[in-house]
Design an enzyme around this catalytic site. Structure first.
Site, PDB file in Angstrom:
ATOM      1  N   TYR A 465       0.856  -1.199   0.000  1.00 57.08           N
ATOM      2  CA  TYR A 465       0.000   0.000   0.000  1.00 57.08           C
ATOM      3  C   TYR A 465       0.882   1.236   0.000  1.00 57.08           C
ATOM      4  O   TYR A 465       1.726   1.399   0.874  1.00 57.08           O
ATOM      5  CB  TYR A 465      -0.906  -0.042   1.228  1.00 57.08           C
ATOM      6  CG  TYR A 465      -1.800   1.170   1.424  1.00 57.08           C
ATOM      7  CD1 TYR A 465      -2.419   1.804   0.355  1.00 57.08           C
ATOM      8  CD2 TYR A 465      -2.047   1.662   2.705  1.00 57.08           C
ATOM      9  CE1 TYR A 465      -3.243   2.900   0.541  1.00 57.08           C
ATOM     10  CE2 TYR A 465      -2.881   2.748   2.913  1.00 57.08           C
ATOM     11  CZ  TYR A 465      -3.474   3.366   1.832  1.00 57.08           C
ATOM     12  OH  TYR A 465      -4.295   4.449   2.024  1.00 57.08           O
ATOM     13  N   ILE A 466       0.682   2.109  -0.984  1.00 51.37           N
ATOM     14  CA  ILE A 466       1.558   3.263  -1.183  1.00 51.37           C
ATOM     15  C   ILE A 466       1.583   4.196   0.023  1.00 51.37           C
ATOM     16  O   ILE A 466       2.593   4.831   0.314  1.00 51.37           O
ATOM     17  CB  ILE A 466       1.153   4.041  -2.470  1.00 51.37           C
ATOM     18  CG1 ILE A 466       2.127   5.187  -2.764  1.00 51.37           C
ATOM     19  CG2 ILE A 466      -0.264   4.561  -2.360  1.00 51.37           C
ATOM     20  CD1 ILE A 466       3.532   4.758  -3.066  1.00 51.37           C
ATOM     21  N   ASN A 467       0.482   4.281   0.779  1.00 53.46           N
ATOM     22  CA  ASN A 467       0.491   5.161   1.959  1.00 53.46           C
ATOM     23  C   ASN A 467       1.242   4.557   3.141  1.00 53.46           C
ATOM     24  O   ASN A 467       1.459   5.246   4.140  1.00 53.46           O
ATOM     25  CB  ASN A 467      -0.937   5.524   2.366  1.00 53.46           C
ATOM     26  CG  ASN A 467      -1.492   6.673   1.543  1.00 53.46           C
ATOM     27  OD1 ASN A 467      -0.799   7.238   0.709  1.00 53.46           O
ATOM     28  ND2 ASN A 467      -2.741   7.024   1.768  1.00 53.46           N
ATOM     29  N   TYR A 468       1.605   3.277   3.048  1.00 53.54           N
ATOM     30  CA  TYR A 468       2.525   2.671   4.008  1.00 53.54           C
ATOM     31  C   TYR A 468       3.887   2.531   3.315  1.00 53.54           C
ATOM     32  O   TYR A 468       4.421   1.443   3.149  1.00 53.54           O
ATOM     33  CB  TYR A 468       2.030   1.293   4.467  1.00 53.54           C
ATOM     34  CG  TYR A 468       0.704   1.301   5.184  1.00 53.54           C
ATOM     35  CD1 TYR A 468       0.230   2.433   5.846  1.00 53.54           C
ATOM     36  CD2 TYR A 468      -0.096   0.153   5.205  1.00 53.54           C
ATOM     37  CE1 TYR A 468      -0.992   2.418   6.500  1.00 53.54           C
ATOM     38  CE2 TYR A 468      -1.314   0.131   5.873  1.00 53.54           C
ATOM     39  CZ  TYR A 468      -1.766   1.268   6.505  1.00 53.54           C
ATOM     40  OH  TYR A 468      -2.975   1.257   7.160  1.00 53.54           O
ATOM     41  N   LYS A 469       4.417   3.642   2.894  1.00 55.00           N
ATOM     42  CA  LYS A 469       5.601   3.656   2.028  1.00 55.00           C
ATOM     43  C   LYS A 469       6.746   2.872   2.643  1.00 55.00           C
ATOM     44  O   LYS A 469       7.028   2.974   3.833  1.00 55.00           O
ATOM     45  CB  LYS A 469       6.025   5.092   1.751  1.00 55.00           C
ATOM     46  CG  LYS A 469       6.907   5.254   0.527  1.00 55.00           C
ATOM     47  CD  LYS A 469       6.927   6.701   0.084  1.00 55.00           C
ATOM     48  CE  LYS A 469       5.575   7.088  -0.502  1.00 55.00           C
ATOM     49  NZ  LYS A 469       5.482   8.539  -0.801  1.00 55.00           N
TER      50      LYS A 469
END
Length: 532
Positions: A465-469
């Site tokens: 998930y991009i927001n959990y980079k």
């Protein structure tokens, strides 16, 4: 243009001088004055250099991961615009003076990419652009990117007791990064992601133009809703479609230890959580409680139900009787009180607590993510419990999918993790002492757990998930990275949508000005690695 060129030359000279900080600030201020007729204030009101008395406090004010506080990567300047024309001027001056730009809304980037850079850079901090305008009549709102989720939720609740919005749980998260990465929370099974409910946006492109959905075109509008907005421009504000919420919702948190049968409950939850009624969201939080010989693994079943206890208990008896939920475990409240509940506040606290930009807890951390398509077998769950014993402050958070998430096709916006995913996992490890030794020890632990989980999660690609980079997945080169090279991490976040994102990038920012360690590269960079 001649004056801008002269300022650029002076700036290059200034950064090599002992007094470079103040001189650079003066030159940048002069450039902004040239670029914006509306910019009339002195530099110390908007532009902060390392010599400014407020520089350190502003830099650290939104650094939500203290792990990066000792980084040597510091901006030459911090710009805190009060209006859009100043953002335009700061962007154009950064380009003309050869500086990279980092845009910060809430400072929650897991790898610190909104305030770290390996080359000379400017932070454009959107903290002053945080207005929220709610239109109850048409059930929409315009929210600026510098606002937080807490400010958005508070503003909606002040205007209506029957409207809400499906976004994240942490109230201090900035709107800009959250929406542009997708954004999910307790309402996602009913209403999808935050990005699924964006209907318009205003953005400054690489040439300094302000565009809305009509003028930016559908390709760019598609890209910024889940593709990571920092690759395409500076997103000023978002128009969102609000959703209906009942007057009364119900929450519960049931804690179970391994001795109380937590392992079998987790195993059972995997088979049913994505099939619950869409009004019911039950996530799992796994953590250690106690310390030393008293340390044990605890599993919490943390839930929001869009309705009253009288509907919830019979539904749970039918859908998840193994948990043994009783009416006394449940609390009825309003939707805005449930926002406070999931944020860690008490039901009877004033909603104004959501306006604070200071998180309740702040510590050094590293996180990773996974998507699960088949239930994890009990033997693997036992392996997780064993590994939890090897560190102290560690978490796994498992958020169920299904419901509305199954109905939205995986290419409608860049966020691709839809039907077929049972749940996602966020792994987190936290620590107090910010030393190299401590950091390496805890990062080694989470990487070890991530390797262990490899057989039990999605594959080809292993989703994230991009927001959990997570820079462990891959990182762009300091200058330009090819599309094929960036695919190593890009397909994990975006799967088949990564190529379309690169095509959009090629159109709107072909020279790759908006770039960082995990920004979308132009597709034209595909051919660079074949050059000899």
């Amino acid at each position: 243009m001649e004056l801008i060129a002269l300022l650029a030359s002076l700036f290059l000279v200034s950064v090599s001088l002992p007094t470079s900080s103040s001189t650079s600030g003066q030159i940048f201020s002069q450039c902004m004055t040239v670029q914006s007729s509306n910019y009339t204030r002195t530099s110390d009101q908007t532009i902060y250099t390392s010599n400014s008395s407020s520089y350190s406090s502003i830099l650290q004010s939104s650094q939500q991961n203290p792990r990066w506080l000792n980084s040597t990567s510091k901006p030459l300047l911090i710009v805190t615009p009060l209006k859009e024309s100043e953002i335009q001027a700061a962007l154009l001056c950064s380009r003309n003076l050869g500086l990279q730009v980092r845009v910060r809304s809430g400072g929650h980037d897991y790898e610190g990419l909104s305030y770290l850079c390996k080359t000379p850079f400017v932070i454009i901090d959107l903290i002053n652009l945080r207005s929220v305008k709610v239109n109850v009549a048409d059930q929409t709102a315009w929210v600026q990117s510098g606002a937080t989720l807490g400010e958005l939720y508070y503003s909606i609740a002040k205007k209506s007791g029957s409207l809400g919005f499906p976004a994240g749980l942490c109230p201090t998260v900035g709107i800009g990064g959250h929406f542009s990465g997708g954004g999910f929370g307790t309402l996602m099974r009913k209403h999808g992601l935050a990005a699924d409910n964006v209907v318009d946006a205003r953005l400054i492109d690489v040439n300094g133009r302000i565009l809305d959905r009509r003028t930016m075109g559908e390709d760019l509008f598609w890209a910024i809703r889940g593709g990571g907005g920092s690759s395409f421009g500076i997103i000023l504000s978002w128009k969102i479609k609000l959703v209906q919420v009942p007057k009364i919702v119900t929450v519960f948190t049931v804690h179970k230890t391994l001795a109380e049968g937590a392992s079998k409950l987790v195993h059972r939850w995997q088979y049913i959580a994505d099939k619950f009624h869409e009004d019911l969201f039950i996530r799992i939080i796994i953590e250690n409680v106690g310390s030393g010989k008293e340390k044990k693994v605890q599993v919490s079943f943390n839930s929001l139900f869009l309705g009253g206890i009288d509907r919830l208990v019979p539904l749970m008896d039918q859908s998840f009787p193994e948990l043994g939920l009783q009416a006394k475990d449940c609390i009825e409240m309003s939707w805005i009180q449930s926002v406070q509940y999931f944020a860690g506040f008490q039901k009877d606290q004033s909603p104004e607590v959501l306006l604070s930009r200071d998180p309740l807890w702040k510590s050094n951390f590293k996180a990773k993510s996974d998507y699960v398509k088949q239930p994890i077998p009990e033997v693997a769950l036992n392996g997780i419990w064993e590994r939890f014993q090897q560190d102290q402050t560690v978490f796994m958070i498992m958020d169920p999918y299904g419901g509305r998430m199954n109905e939205i096709l995986d290419f409608e916006i860049p966020f691709p993790h839809r039907k077929g995913n049972l749940f996602n996992i966020q792994y987190i490890v936290k620590w107090d002492v910010n030393s190299v030794e401590e950091t390496n020890k805890h990062i080694h632990w989470i990487r070890m757990l991530y390797r262990f989980m490899s057989p039990y999660v999605s594959r080809s690609p292993r989703g994230a998930y991009i927001n959990y980079k997570d820079l462990d997945l891959g990182s762009n080169k300091q200058d330009n990275t090819s599309y094929l090279e960036a695919s190593a991490w890009g397909t994990k976040y975006f799967k088949g949508n990564f190529k379309r994102l690169a095509q959009v990038k090629s159109k709107v920012d072909p020279d790759n000005f908006f770039r960082n360690e995990q920004s979308i590269p132009p597709l034209s960079a595909l051919f660079r690695i074949t050059e000899v």
